[in-house]
Design a protein around this motif. Structure first.
Motif, mmCIF file in Angstrom:
data_model
loop_
_atom_site.group_PDB
_atom_site.id
_atom_site.type_symbol
_atom_site.label_atom_id
_atom_site.label_comp_id
_atom_site.label_asym_id
_atom_site.label_seq_id
_atom_site.Cartn_x
_atom_site.Cartn_y
_atom_site.Cartn_z
ATOM 1 N N SER A 54 -22.989 -1.840 -27.120
ATOM 2 C CA SER A 54 -22.863 -1.596 -29.261
ATOM 3 C C SER A 54 -22.830 -3.579 -29.477
ATOM 4 O O SER A 54 -23.364 -3.337 -30.667
ATOM 5 N N ILE A 84 -13.926 -9.015 -30.255
ATOM 6 C CA ILE A 84 -13.424 -7.933 -29.684
ATOM 7 C C ILE A 84 -12.230 -8.360 -28.003
ATOM 8 O O ILE A 84 -10.980 -7.222 -28.792
ATOM 9 N N ALA A 87 -8.773 -8.556 -30.720
ATOM 10 C CA ALA A 87 -8.089 -7.951 -30.817
ATOM 11 C C ALA A 87 -7.807 -7.184 -30.150
ATOM 12 O O ALA A 87 -6.861 -6.881 -30.257
ATOM 13 N N ASN A 88 -8.100 -6.885 -28.657
ATOM 14 C CA ASN A 88 -7.889 -5.853 -28.014
ATOM 15 C C ASN A 88 -6.693 -6.439 -27.384
ATOM 16 O O ASN A 88 -4.974 -5.846 -26.942
ATOM 17 N N SER A 95 -4.776 -3.817 -32.657
ATOM 18 C CA SER A 95 -6.151 -3.725 -32.048
ATOM 19 C C SER A 95 -6.671 -2.586 -32.638
ATOM 20 O O SER A 95 -7.987 -2.474 -33.981
ATOM 21 N N GLY A 96 -6.010 -1.263 -33.719
ATOM 22 C CA GLY A 96 -6.223 -0.306 -34.463
ATOM 23 C C GLY A 96 -6.538 -0.755 -35.598
ATOM 24 O O GLY A 96 -7.194 -0.351 -36.405
ATOM 25 N N ILE A 98 -7.379 -3.235 -36.586
ATOM 26 C CA ILE A 98 -8.288 -4.507 -37.215
ATOM 27 C C ILE A 98 -9.609 -3.795 -36.297
ATOM 28 O O ILE A 98 -10.024 -4.454 -37.759
ATOM 29 N N PHE A 99 -9.837 -2.776 -36.278
ATOM 30 C CA PHE A 99 -11.092 -2.080 -35.809
ATOM 31 C C PHE A 99 -11.679 -1.189 -37.193
ATOM 32 O O PHE A 99 -12.122 -0.233 -37.737
ATOM 33 N N PRO A 102 -13.710 -2.222 -40.654
ATOM 34 C CA PRO A 102 -14.896 -1.585 -39.812
ATOM 35 C C PRO A 102 -15.513 -0.467 -39.754
ATOM 36 O O PRO A 102 -16.514 0.347 -40.682
ATOM 37 N N THR A 103 -14.757 -0.156 -38.789
ATOM 38 C CA THR A 103 -14.765 1.767 -38.601
ATOM 39 C C THR A 103 -15.230 2.369 -40.253
ATOM 40 O O THR A 103 -15.690 2.949 -39.972
ATOM 41 N N GLY A 162 -15.078 6.336 -26.117
ATOM 42 C CA GLY A 162 -13.549 6.492 -27.541
ATOM 43 C C GLY A 162 -13.191 7.379 -27.694
ATOM 44 O O GLY A 162 -11.971 6.961 -27.865
#
Length: 194
Positions: A54, A84, A87-88, A95-96, A98-99, A102-103, A162
């Protein structure tokens, strides 16, 4: 087909393990700790390769779009991995969040691209695809078809990594957690499949 099997399997896993049940927990409960360790090692390898693929893909796209960044490929890749990781380490919920941005931007941009393509097709302003056989192919490209299919399968399998994350993070969902996790899993599968 593989995505559909995974979605159906993890829907059942979420029902059976509403407090979170990924491959390690499910394997440990059903086959013992040795097999669970194998599943855990496979997941660790999978996660490391997913991040590598990724990040490499994202940095390649970025540096292709902005040529002056070509000399910064390694620092950009390391910065993306550090982001990454940061965030995790903040936790599943954080983290959900934060991501999520972008998702949503990625899924939204894909939807816009498809809608623009469909609008151009409907209005007759889409460039035609040359008819098959009109341009002779050199003999060396005969095996490219097989390689292209294998590459597409590998990329698709990378995208499937994922799917398990939702079954691992069931407690992070709003109540009723299991039902919301199952719905999210199906929505994610439909988006990924499309």
């Amino acid at each position: 087909g593989l995505l559909a099997v995974l979605i159906l399997s993890y829907r059942q896993t979420i029902t059976a393990y509403p407090s979170a049940g990924g491959a390690y927990v499910v394997t440990k409960d059903n086959f013992g700790p040795r097999w669970a360790q194998l599943a855990g090692a496979a997941l660790m390898t999978d996660y490391v390769l997913t991040v590598a693929v990724s990040v490499t893909s994202g940095v390649a796209a970025l540096t292709t779009a902005f040529q002056p960044l070509q000399r910064l490929i390694l620092p950009l890749s390391l910065a993306a991995i550090a982001l990454i990781m940061w965030a995790n380490l903040r936790g599943v919920r954080e983290s959900g969040r934060i991501f999520a941005v972008p998702t949503y931007l990625f899924v939204g941009s894909c939807a816009v691209m498809l809608l623009v393509g469909l609008a151009r097709l409907a209005s007759g302003h889409l460039d035609p695809i040359p008819a098959a056989g009109t341009a002779p192919l050199p003999p060396a490209t005969a095996s490219v078809g097989v390689l292209l299919v294998l590459h597409a399968f590998a990329a698709g399998c990378t995208a499937l990594t994922g799917v398990e994350a939702i079954s691992n993070g069931v407690p992070a969902f709003r109540k009723p957690e299991a039902r919301n996790a199952r719905r999210t899993l199906v929505a994610m599968g439909m988006i990924l499949g499309s």
